[in-house]
Design a protein around this motif. Structure first.
Motif, PDB file in Angstrom:
ATOM      1  N   HIS A   1       9.228   3.823  10.094  1.00 59.21           N
ATOM      2  CA  HIS A   1       9.046   5.058  10.843  1.00 59.21           C
ATOM      3  C   HIS A   1       8.372   6.245  10.094  1.00 59.21           C
ATOM      4  CE1 HIS A   1      11.013   2.956  14.128  1.00 59.21           C
ATOM      5  NE2 HIS A   1      12.129   2.949  13.450  1.00 59.21           N
ATOM      6  N   ASN A   2       8.239   6.204   8.895  1.00 61.15           N
ATOM      7  CA  ASN A   2       7.650   7.140   8.075  1.00 61.15           C
ATOM      8  C   ASN A   2       6.241   6.570   7.311  1.00 61.15           C
ATOM      9  OD1 ASN A   2       6.905   8.542   5.484  1.00 61.15           O
ATOM     10  ND2 ASN A   2       8.948   9.614   6.135  1.00 61.15           N
ATOM     11  N   GLU A   3       5.248   7.098   7.908  1.00 61.64           N
ATOM     12  CA  GLU A   3       3.836   6.492   7.705  1.00 61.64           C
ATOM     13  C   GLU A   3       3.549   6.709   6.215  1.00 61.64           C
ATOM     14  OE1 GLU A   3      -0.903   6.840   8.786  1.00 61.64           O
ATOM     15  OE2 GLU A   3       0.909   7.898  10.034  1.00 61.64           O
ATOM     16  N   VAL A   4       3.899   7.775   5.531  1.00 59.96           N
ATOM     17  CA  VAL A   4       3.520   8.363   4.184  1.00 59.96           C
ATOM     18  C   VAL A   4       4.202   6.948   3.078  1.00 59.96           C
ATOM     19  CG1 VAL A   4       3.892   9.767   2.337  1.00 59.96           C
ATOM     20  CG2 VAL A   4       2.893  10.522   4.735  1.00 59.96           C
ATOM     21  N   LEU A   5       5.445   6.941   3.441  1.00 57.96           N
ATOM     22  CA  LEU A   5       6.583   6.168   2.640  1.00 57.96           C
ATOM     23  C   LEU A   5       6.037   4.607   2.820  1.00 57.96           C
ATOM     24  CD1 LEU A   5       9.799   7.891   2.493  1.00 57.96           C
ATOM     25  CD2 LEU A   5       8.028   8.037   0.893  1.00 57.96           C
ATOM     26  N   SER A   6       6.145   4.401   4.043  1.00 56.67           N
ATOM     27  CA  SER A   6       5.737   2.976   4.432  1.00 56.67           C
ATOM     28  C   SER A   6       4.326   2.376   3.673  1.00 56.67           C
ATOM     29  CB  SER A   6       5.570   2.408   5.656  1.00 56.67           C
ATOM     30  OG  SER A   6       4.741   3.198   6.313  1.00 56.67           O
ATOM     31  N   VAL A   7       3.389   3.164   3.625  1.00 56.82           N
ATOM     32  CA  VAL A   7       1.971   3.129   2.974  1.00 56.82           C
ATOM     33  C   VAL A   7       2.162   3.106   1.629  1.00 56.82           C
ATOM     34  CG1 VAL A   7      -0.431   4.018   2.808  1.00 56.82           C
ATOM     35  CG2 VAL A   7       0.451   4.007   5.013  1.00 56.82           C
ATOM     36  N   THR A   8       2.810   4.088   1.068  1.00 57.17           N
ATOM     37  CA  THR A   8       3.011   3.964  -0.328  1.00 57.17           C
ATOM     38  C   THR A   8       3.832   2.560  -0.835  1.00 57.17           C
ATOM     39  OG1 THR A   8       3.528   6.353  -0.482  1.00 57.17           O
ATOM     40  CG2 THR A   8       4.214   5.059  -2.368  1.00 57.17           C
ATOM     41  N   VAL A   9       4.813   2.144  -0.154  1.00 61.98           N
ATOM     42  CA  VAL A   9       5.389   0.720  -0.454  1.00 61.98           C
ATOM     43  C   VAL A   9       4.437  -0.325  -0.476  1.00 61.98           C
ATOM     44  CG1 VAL A   9       7.136  -0.770   0.156  1.00 61.98           C
ATOM     45  CG2 VAL A   9       7.839   1.739   0.113  1.00 61.98           C
ATOM     46  N   LEU A  10       3.427  -0.363   0.585  1.00 64.36           N
ATOM     47  CA  LEU A  10       2.518  -1.490   0.757  1.00 64.36           C
ATOM     48  C   LEU A  10       1.489  -1.401  -0.441  1.00 64.36           C
ATOM     49  CD1 LEU A  10       1.041  -3.474   2.369  1.00 64.36           C
ATOM     50  CD2 LEU A  10       0.100  -1.812   3.660  1.00 64.36           C
ATOM     51  N   GLU A  11       1.038  -0.123  -0.649  1.00 62.28           N
ATOM     52  CA  GLU A  11       0.244   0.233  -1.734  1.00 62.28           C
ATOM     53  C   GLU A  11       0.821  -0.357  -3.116  1.00 62.28           C
ATOM     54  OE1 GLU A  11      -0.810   4.253  -1.911  1.00 62.28           O
ATOM     55  OE2 GLU A  11      -2.223   4.041  -0.261  1.00 62.28           O
ATOM     56  N   LEU A  12       2.041  -0.079  -3.496  1.00 64.04           N
ATOM     57  CA  LEU A  12       2.686  -0.690  -4.508  1.00 64.04           C
ATOM     58  C   LEU A  12       2.878  -2.138  -4.682  1.00 64.04           C
ATOM     59  CD1 LEU A  12       5.810   1.913  -5.084  1.00 64.04           C
ATOM     60  CD2 LEU A  12       3.697   1.876  -6.327  1.00 64.04           C
ATOM     61  N   LEU A  13       3.185  -2.681  -3.370  1.00 62.53           N
ATOM     62  CA  LEU A  13       3.021  -4.241  -3.399  1.00 62.53           C
ATOM     63  C   LEU A  13       1.724  -4.975  -3.845  1.00 62.53           C
ATOM     64  CD1 LEU A  13       5.461  -4.667  -0.437  1.00 62.53           C
ATOM     65  CD2 LEU A  13       5.893  -5.273  -2.700  1.00 62.53           C
ATOM     66  N   GLN A  14       0.602  -4.394  -3.024  1.00 62.54           N
ATOM     67  CA  GLN A  14      -0.728  -4.672  -3.334  1.00 62.54           C
ATOM     68  C   GLN A  14      -1.125  -4.472  -4.757  1.00 62.54           C
ATOM     69  OE1 GLN A  14      -2.731  -2.267  -0.294  1.00 62.54           O
ATOM     70  NE2 GLN A  14      -2.493  -3.931   1.287  1.00 62.54           N
ATOM     71  N   ASN A  15      -0.753  -3.173  -5.434  1.00 63.30           N
ATOM     72  CA  ASN A  15      -1.281  -3.286  -6.596  1.00 63.30           C
ATOM     73  C   ASN A  15      -0.478  -3.988  -7.622  1.00 63.30           C
ATOM     74  OD1 ASN A  15      -2.858  -1.036  -6.036  1.00 63.30           O
ATOM     75  ND2 ASN A  15      -1.410   0.570  -6.462  1.00 63.30           N
ATOM     76  N   LYS A  16       0.754  -4.445  -7.302  1.00 64.54           N
ATOM     77  CA  LYS A  16       1.415  -5.414  -8.228  1.00 64.54           C
ATOM     78  C   LYS A  16       1.066  -6.618  -8.167  1.00 64.54           C
ATOM     79  CE  LYS A  16       5.893  -4.850  -8.902  1.00 64.54           C
ATOM     80  NZ  LYS A  16       7.579  -4.798  -8.843  1.00 64.54           N
ATOM     81  N   ARG A  17       0.552  -7.061  -7.035  1.00 63.06           N
ATOM     82  CA  ARG A  17       0.099  -8.477  -6.573  1.00 63.06           C
ATOM     83  C   ARG A  17      -1.214  -8.437  -7.500  1.00 63.06           C
ATOM     84  NH1 ARG A  17      -0.594 -11.806  -1.190  1.00 63.06           N
ATOM     85  NH2 ARG A  17      -2.062 -13.526  -1.930  1.00 63.06           N
ATOM     86  N   LYS A  18      -2.168  -7.452  -7.465  1.00 61.59           N
ATOM     87  CA  LYS A  18      -3.378  -7.251  -7.974  1.00 61.59           C
ATOM     88  C   LYS A  18      -3.160  -7.682  -9.737  1.00 61.59           C
ATOM     89  CE  LYS A  18      -6.205  -4.755  -4.825  1.00 61.59           C
ATOM     90  NZ  LYS A  18      -6.860  -3.467  -4.532  1.00 61.59           N
ATOM     91  N   LEU A  19      -1.980  -6.943  -9.890  1.00 60.34           N
ATOM     92  CA  LEU A  19      -1.728  -6.909 -11.390  1.00 60.34           C
ATOM     93  C   LEU A  19      -1.397  -8.443 -11.738  1.00 60.34           C
ATOM     94  CD1 LEU A  19      -1.409  -5.278 -14.315  1.00 60.34           C
ATOM     95  CD2 LEU A  19       1.087  -5.054 -13.373  1.00 60.34           C
ATOM     96  N   ILE A  20      -0.573  -9.148 -11.183  1.00 60.41           N
ATOM     97  CA  ILE A  20      -0.061 -10.334 -11.373  1.00 60.41           C
ATOM     98  C   ILE A  20      -1.208 -11.256 -11.435  1.00 60.41           C
ATOM     99  CG2 ILE A  20       1.320 -12.217 -10.672  1.00 60.41           C
ATOM    100  CD1 ILE A  20       3.432  -9.886  -9.829  1.00 60.41           C
TER     101      ILE A  20
END
Length: 207
Positions: A111-130
């Protein structure tokens, strides 16, 4: 991301509060009390609790990237770099288990757009790194080439996540570093063993 020493100190204090009784235990009032100064003084460093949580997530990702730079020179293989990433994640969460409560709180963050987007970005960045490490390993010969790096990344991230989630649900009682070592042995076998018969597997007949 540039943080002052005081901001980093505040992030660590916030992590401690979350670790004590969960995310609901983190309030600006309690955090100011833990830091030993007034709430107005705390607001000079962070606007609100949301910003603290966001920077806490970004700080973790920054630590991951910093660890990768410090551990290796340019001649490290893709497999070496992936091994370091897995080790760092388990070692870091073992040291700061409260961070798991933040990263694995999709239900409360949805329900918190800023934090949910941040978590999604972290997951996407980690996937790209891997995926970049897998590609490097396939190029230098340290990682098998018969499986796509995109699917290998899904397997790696999924196994990491499940191991950490199980650790969290067991109230952090196990040695996460040991669990990480056990997982890496399996991942190592998967990444380095090439089964030629894989391509000859019969397809499932559908009616």
């Amino acid at each position: 991301m540039d943080l002052t020493p005081r901001q980093i100190e505040i992030l660590h204090a916030a992590t401690t509060l979350i670790g004590d009784k969960g995310m609901q235990n983190l309030t600006m009032k309690r955090l100011a009390h833990a830091m030993g100064f007034s709430e107005p003084a705390l607001y000079r460093h962070f606007k609100n609790k949301e910003e603290i949580l966001r920077f806490l997530l970004l700080y973790y990702m920054g630590e991951l990237n910093r660890s990768m730079r410090l551990r290796f020179t340019g001649d490290a293989t893709g497999l070496d770099r992936l091994r370091a990433l897995v080790s760092f994640q388990f070692e870091y969460f073992q040291r700061y288990p409260a961070l798991v409560l933040v990263i694995f709180s999709e239900t409360s963050l949805r329900h918190n757009e800023v934090l949910s987007v941040t978590v999604l970005e972290l997951l996407q960045n980690k996937r790209k790194l891997i995926e970049s490490m897998l590609c490097a390993g396939q190029t230098d010969g340290s990682i098998r080439k018969d499986l796509p790096e995109t699917q290998l990344a899904v397997i790696i991230m999924g196994s990491l996540r499940l191991t950490i989630l199980h650790w969290r649900l067991s109230d952090f009682k196990d040695d996460l570093t040991r669990l990480g070592e056990e997982l890496w042995k399996t991942l190592y076998t998967l990444l380095t063993s090439q089964n030629e018969s894989f391509h000859q597997m019969p397809q499932v007949q559908t009616s």
